[in-house]
Design a protein around this motif. Structure first.
Motif, PDB file in Angstrom:
ATOM      1  N   SER A   7     -53.325 -14.066  46.919  1.00  0.00           N
ATOM      2  CA  SER A   7     -52.663 -15.109  46.382  1.00  0.00           C
ATOM      3  C   SER A   7     -52.553 -14.204  44.746  1.00  0.00           C
ATOM      4  O   SER A   7     -53.188 -13.643  44.255  1.00  0.00           O
ATOM      5  N   SER A   8     -51.548 -14.997  43.798  1.00  0.00           N
ATOM      6  CA  SER A   8     -51.317 -14.255  42.565  1.00  0.00           C
ATOM      7  C   SER A   8     -52.557 -14.713  41.748  1.00  0.00           C
ATOM      8  O   SER A   8     -52.948 -14.015  40.582  1.00  0.00           O
ATOM      9  N   ILE A   9     -53.333 -15.925  42.091  1.00  0.00           N
ATOM     10  CA  ILE A   9     -54.444 -16.157  41.207  1.00  0.00           C
ATOM     11  C   ILE A   9     -55.649 -15.074  41.450  1.00  0.00           C
ATOM     12  O   ILE A   9     -56.178 -14.736  40.574  1.00  0.00           O
ATOM     13  N   GLU A  10     -55.962 -14.875  42.606  1.00  0.00           N
ATOM     14  CA  GLU A  10     -56.793 -13.820  42.983  1.00  0.00           C
ATOM     15  C   GLU A  10     -56.391 -12.462  42.370  1.00  0.00           C
ATOM     16  O   GLU A  10     -57.251 -11.872  41.938  1.00  0.00           O
ATOM     17  N   ALA A  11     -55.250 -11.971  42.292  1.00  0.00           N
ATOM     18  CA  ALA A  11     -54.805 -10.918  41.883  1.00  0.00           C
ATOM     19  C   ALA A  11     -54.932 -11.075  40.409  1.00  0.00           C
ATOM     20  O   ALA A  11     -55.325  -9.986  39.658  1.00  0.00           O
ATOM     21  N   ALA A  12     -54.709 -11.945  39.674  1.00  0.00           N
ATOM     22  CA  ALA A  12     -55.011 -12.299  37.937  1.00  0.00           C
ATOM     23  C   ALA A  12     -56.458 -12.065  37.749  1.00  0.00           C
ATOM     24  O   ALA A  12     -56.762 -11.561  36.740  1.00  0.00           O
ATOM     25  N   LEU A  13     -57.325 -12.602  38.740  1.00  0.00           N
ATOM     26  CA  LEU A  13     -58.758 -12.558  38.206  1.00  0.00           C
ATOM     27  C   LEU A  13     -59.102 -11.019  38.758  1.00  0.00           C
ATOM     28  O   LEU A  13     -59.749 -10.543  37.730  1.00  0.00           O
ATOM     29  N   HIS A  14     -58.683 -10.439  39.666  1.00  0.00           N
ATOM     30  CA  HIS A  14     -59.065  -8.902  39.662  1.00  0.00           C
ATOM     31  C   HIS A  14     -58.685  -8.323  38.599  1.00  0.00           C
ATOM     32  O   HIS A  14     -59.155  -7.213  37.973  1.00  0.00           O
ATOM     33  N   HIS A  15     -57.211  -8.307  37.945  1.00  0.00           N
ATOM     34  CA  HIS A  15     -56.567  -7.655  37.046  1.00  0.00           C
ATOM     35  C   HIS A  15     -57.572  -7.824  35.739  1.00  0.00           C
ATOM     36  O   HIS A  15     -57.580  -6.919  35.022  1.00  0.00           O
ATOM     37  N   TYR A  16     -57.932  -9.010  35.476  1.00  0.00           N
ATOM     38  CA  TYR A  16     -58.848  -9.282  34.308  1.00  0.00           C
ATOM     39  C   TYR A  16     -60.053  -8.510  34.404  1.00  0.00           C
ATOM     40  O   TYR A  16     -60.324  -7.802  33.428  1.00  0.00           O
ATOM     41  N   LYS A  17     -60.916  -8.651  35.589  1.00  0.00           N
ATOM     42  CA  LYS A  17     -61.866  -7.830  35.710  1.00  0.00           C
ATOM     43  C   LYS A  17     -61.759  -6.491  35.613  1.00  0.00           C
ATOM     44  O   LYS A  17     -62.679  -5.797  35.017  1.00  0.00           O
ATOM     45  N   GLU A  18     -60.782  -5.971  36.334  1.00  0.00           N
ATOM     46  CA  GLU A  18     -60.796  -4.716  35.994  1.00  0.00           C
ATOM     47  C   GLU A  18     -60.100  -4.136  34.541  1.00  0.00           C
ATOM     48  O   GLU A  18     -60.761  -3.103  34.181  1.00  0.00           O
ATOM     49  N   GLY A  19     -59.330  -5.146  33.736  1.00  0.00           N
ATOM     50  CA  GLY A  19     -59.125  -4.720  32.438  1.00  0.00           C
ATOM     51  C   GLY A  19     -60.564  -4.763  31.698  1.00  0.00           C
ATOM     52  O   GLY A  19     -60.754  -3.717  30.729  1.00  0.00           O
ATOM     53  N   MET A  20     -61.317  -5.366  31.978  1.00  0.00           N
ATOM     54  CA  MET A  20     -62.689  -5.650  31.240  1.00  0.00           C
ATOM     55  C   MET A  20     -63.458  -4.565  31.558  1.00  0.00           C
ATOM     56  O   MET A  20     -64.195  -3.891  30.747  1.00  0.00           O
ATOM     57  N   GLY A  21     -63.618  -4.000  32.777  1.00  0.00           N
ATOM     58  CA  GLY A  21     -64.162  -2.920  33.143  1.00  0.00           C
ATOM     59  C   GLY A  21     -63.703  -1.600  32.411  1.00  0.00           C
ATOM     60  O   GLY A  21     -64.825  -0.771  32.160  1.00  0.00           O
ATOM     61  N   HIS A  22     -62.578  -1.252  32.236  1.00  0.00           N
ATOM     62  CA  HIS A  22     -62.044  -0.244  31.424  1.00  0.00           C
ATOM     63  C   HIS A  22     -62.420  -0.478  30.110  1.00  0.00           C
ATOM     64  O   HIS A  22     -62.772   0.807  29.451  1.00  0.00           O
ATOM     65  N   PHE A  23     -62.344  -1.595  29.564  1.00  0.00           N
ATOM     66  CA  PHE A  23     -62.876  -2.024  28.235  1.00  0.00           C
ATOM     67  C   PHE A  23     -64.389  -1.500  27.928  1.00  0.00           C
ATOM     68  O   PHE A  23     -64.508  -0.689  27.038  1.00  0.00           O
ATOM     69  N   THR A  24     -65.208  -1.754  28.978  1.00  0.00           N
ATOM     70  CA  THR A  24     -66.321  -1.685  28.926  1.00  0.00           C
ATOM     71  C   THR A  24     -66.796  -0.327  29.134  1.00  0.00           C
ATOM     72  O   THR A  24     -67.928   0.290  28.347  1.00  0.00           O
ATOM     73  N   GLU A  25     -66.003   0.499  29.705  1.00  0.00           N
ATOM     74  CA  GLU A  25     -66.179   1.994  29.744  1.00  0.00           C
ATOM     75  C   GLU A  25     -66.040   2.801  28.614  1.00  0.00           C
ATOM     76  O   GLU A  25     -66.479   3.582  28.165  1.00  0.00           O
ATOM     77  N   GLN A  26     -64.752   2.231  27.715  1.00  0.00           N
ATOM     78  CA  GLN A  26     -64.552   2.692  26.505  1.00  0.00           C
ATOM     79  C   GLN A  26     -65.170   2.213  25.440  1.00  0.00           C
ATOM     80  O   GLN A  26     -65.385   2.950  24.521  1.00  0.00           O
ATOM     81  N   MET A  27     -65.753   0.835  25.328  1.00  0.00           N
ATOM     82  CA  MET A  27     -66.547   0.667  24.333  1.00  0.00           C
ATOM     83  C   MET A  27     -67.759  -0.527  24.786  1.00  0.00           C
ATOM     84  O   MET A  27     -67.806  -1.545  24.637  1.00  0.00           O
TER      85      MET A  27
END
Length: 122
Positions: A7-27
């Protein structure tokens, strides 16, 4: 959104978590402090974790933050909130935030409840 999600809901949750993971790696220092702070805020206290998720959902709806709306619908469901409790939160937020807030509640919140709960809360 990716086709690998149901679903688009699951995709949005994944997208958010992926973005937070990238942010965590950088900061990492800032991300760690942020996570520590939010974990403390959402810990069981005088207010239950369910009550805190319902509050966060209301704020997310009022702010019209789609990622947070989805994230906190999931949090509400994970903490055992009923459909009625979630929809009452939508109603209170609509009373405070007007039509813009209510429109998020009757569309995105409902879609997230259905997709994240398998509509078991009917």
């Amino acid at each position: 959104m990716d086709n690998e999600f149901n679903s688009s809901i699951e995709a949005a949750l994944h997208h958010y978590k992926e973005g937070m993971g990238h942010f965590t790696e950088q900061m990492p220092d800032i991300a760690h402090k942020y996570h520590t702070f939010t974990e403390s805020c959402f810990a069981e206290g005088t207010l239950s974790q369910k009550e805190k998720q319902l509050i966060a959902l209301g704020i997310s709806i009022h702010a019209q933050d789609e990622y947070c709306i989805i994230y906190h619908v999931k949090g509400c469901l994970d903490q055992g909130a009923s459909r009625e409790e979630i929809l009452e939160t939508v109603a209170v937020t609509g009373a405070f935030g007007g039509g813009a807030a209510l429109s998020q509640g009757v569309t995105l919140v409902e879609e997230a409840i259905q997709e994240l709960s398998g509509d078991m809360l009917s």
